[in-house]
Design an enzyme around this catalytic site. Sequence first.
Site, PDB file in Angstrom:
ATOM      1  N   SER A  46      30.720 -19.728  82.938  1.00 50.57           N
ATOM      2  CA  SER A  46      30.567 -18.307  83.294  1.00 50.57           C
ATOM      3  C   SER A  46      29.771 -17.527  82.245  1.00 50.57           C
ATOM      4  O   SER A  46      30.076 -16.370  81.941  1.00 50.57           O
ATOM      5  CB  SER A  46      31.941 -17.657  83.528  1.00 50.57           C
ATOM      6  OG  SER A  46      32.594 -18.231  84.646  1.00 50.57           O
ATOM      7  N   GLU A  74      31.663 -31.313  87.380  1.00 47.86           N
ATOM      8  CA  GLU A  74      31.531 -31.486  88.823  1.00 47.86           C
ATOM      9  C   GLU A  74      31.193 -32.929  89.182  1.00 47.86           C
ATOM     10  O   GLU A  74      31.371 -33.341  90.331  1.00 47.86           O
ATOM     11  CB  GLU A  74      30.483 -30.507  89.364  1.00 47.86           C
ATOM     12  CG  GLU A  74      30.973 -29.060  89.304  1.00 47.86           C
ATOM     13  CD  GLU A  74      29.871 -28.024  89.312  1.00 47.86           C
ATOM     14  OE1 GLU A  74      30.194 -26.837  89.134  1.00 47.86           O
ATOM     15  OE2 GLU A  74      28.687 -28.392  89.484  1.00 47.86           O
ATOM     16  N   ASN A 123      21.291 -24.762  84.952  1.00 43.47           N
ATOM     17  CA  ASN A 123      21.726 -25.768  85.909  1.00 43.47           C
ATOM     18  C   ASN A 123      21.799 -25.130  87.293  1.00 43.47           C
ATOM     19  O   ASN A 123      22.743 -24.406  87.603  1.00 43.47           O
ATOM     20  CB  ASN A 123      23.101 -26.321  85.497  1.00 43.47           C
ATOM     21  CG  ASN A 123      23.611 -27.378  86.452  1.00 43.47           C
ATOM     22  OD1 ASN A 123      22.886 -27.862  87.300  1.00 43.47           O
ATOM     23  ND2 ASN A 123      24.870 -27.733  86.306  1.00 43.47           N
ATOM     24  N   GLU A 148      32.215 -27.332  78.091  1.00 39.29           N
ATOM     25  CA  GLU A 148      32.423 -26.512  79.278  1.00 39.29           C
ATOM     26  C   GLU A 148      33.880 -26.617  79.722  1.00 39.29           C
ATOM     27  O   GLU A 148      34.246 -27.585  80.405  1.00 39.29           O
ATOM     28  CB  GLU A 148      31.524 -26.994  80.420  1.00 39.29           C
ATOM     29  CG  GLU A 148      30.046 -26.787  80.166  1.00 39.29           C
ATOM     30  CD  GLU A 148      29.255 -26.907  81.457  1.00 39.29           C
ATOM     31  OE1 GLU A 148      28.538 -25.956  81.794  1.00 39.29           O
ATOM     32  OE2 GLU A 148      29.374 -27.936  82.126  1.00 39.29           O
ATOM     33  N   GLY A 158      32.225 -21.201  86.958  1.00 36.57           N
ATOM     34  CA  GLY A 158      32.119 -20.554  88.256  1.00 36.57           C
ATOM     35  C   GLY A 158      33.307 -19.691  88.631  1.00 36.57           C
ATOM     36  O   GLY A 158      33.395 -19.215  89.764  1.00 36.57           O
ATOM     37  N   HIS A 194      28.815 -33.738  83.662  1.00 37.91           N
ATOM     38  CA  HIS A 194      29.265 -32.405  84.055  1.00 37.91           C
ATOM     39  C   HIS A 194      30.595 -32.530  84.780  1.00 37.91           C
ATOM     40  O   HIS A 194      30.857 -33.520  85.473  1.00 37.91           O
ATOM     41  CB  HIS A 194      28.219 -31.744  84.958  1.00 37.91           C
ATOM     42  CG  HIS A 194      28.445 -30.291  85.178  1.00 37.91           C
ATOM     43  ND1 HIS A 194      29.376 -29.807  86.076  1.00 37.91           N
ATOM     44  CD2 HIS A 194      27.868 -29.201  84.610  1.00 37.91           C
ATOM     45  CE1 HIS A 194      29.354 -28.493  86.058  1.00 37.91           C
ATOM     46  NE2 HIS A 194      28.447 -28.085  85.182  1.00 37.91           N
ATOM     47  N   LYS A 196      22.286 -26.610  90.056  1.00 34.10           N
ATOM     48  CA  LYS A 196      23.239 -27.326  90.915  1.00 34.10           C
ATOM     49  C   LYS A 196      22.609 -27.566  92.296  1.00 34.10           C
ATOM     50  O   LYS A 196      21.414 -27.849  92.380  1.00 34.10           O
ATOM     51  CB  LYS A 196      24.562 -26.568  90.974  1.00 34.10           C
ATOM     52  CG  LYS A 196      25.130 -26.293  89.568  1.00 34.10           C
ATOM     53  CD  LYS A 196      26.525 -25.738  89.583  1.00 34.10           C
ATOM     54  CE  LYS A 196      26.988 -25.468  88.158  1.00 34.10           C
ATOM     55  NZ  LYS A 196      28.396 -25.013  88.102  1.00 34.10           N
TER      56      LYS A 196
END
Length: 249
Positions: A207, A96, A10, A164, A170, A94, A12
């Site tokens: 991560s 985000e 991904n 996730e 991150g 996701h 992003k």
Amino acid sequence: MPQTHLIAANWKMNGVKASLPIARTIAEQSRGLQARVALFPPATLLPLMADVLQGTDIVLGGQDCHHADSGAYTGDISAPMLKDAGASMVILGHSERRHGHLEPCALVARKSLAALRAGLEPIICIGETLDQRQAGLTIPVLSRQLADSVTSDLKGQAFHVSYEPVWAIGTGLVASDAQILEAFALIREHLDKHFGTNAPQVLYGGSVKASNAAHLLALEGVGGALVGGASLTVEDFMPIIRAADTAPV
């Protein structure tokens, strides 16, 4: 579903035309390896990357899609548009998107149906925040996300689920083996109950990097990895792809 690991990159909101050689090199160095590799660049790169990767085994995907096939939705991208640009997969739900764009589970489910209509293979993401984990709400949060995002409409279709933990994306933090196995047991129970022998692969994201990929992929039930920052360079991403060769399937 495929029995090899799915290693999904991904990118992003990263990548411009100058990044295309990265995709080409990943494809070249992935030849002969066992993993199924998928790249999810920004939508602006999809047609260009499709040309670069023509004739390779690399799968291309979009990072999100709208629930409608077309319409007056300024700035959005539909599943048919992704398909037309060369994608065959799409990431949905996701964290985000769920938290940064306030997307509810019901919308993720609608997007999944749109993806399937267009012939895309969705990766549906679920995960708890740090506050939810610390409050002991991990199981109810994941259960609700599974029930409301991964619906029975997906039965018989090709899709995947990615766990996730939001607090590990991150941040450099990685969930412990016990935390991952607990979440995967819950996910697998739900998938086996509702999808039976056609239950999809379950990926881990959060991560994932070269130093921990082999260990994570060897955990029971882990069918692959959804990789963020470590997928942006050949040097960081290729060791993760190679780690799938040593992990049990």
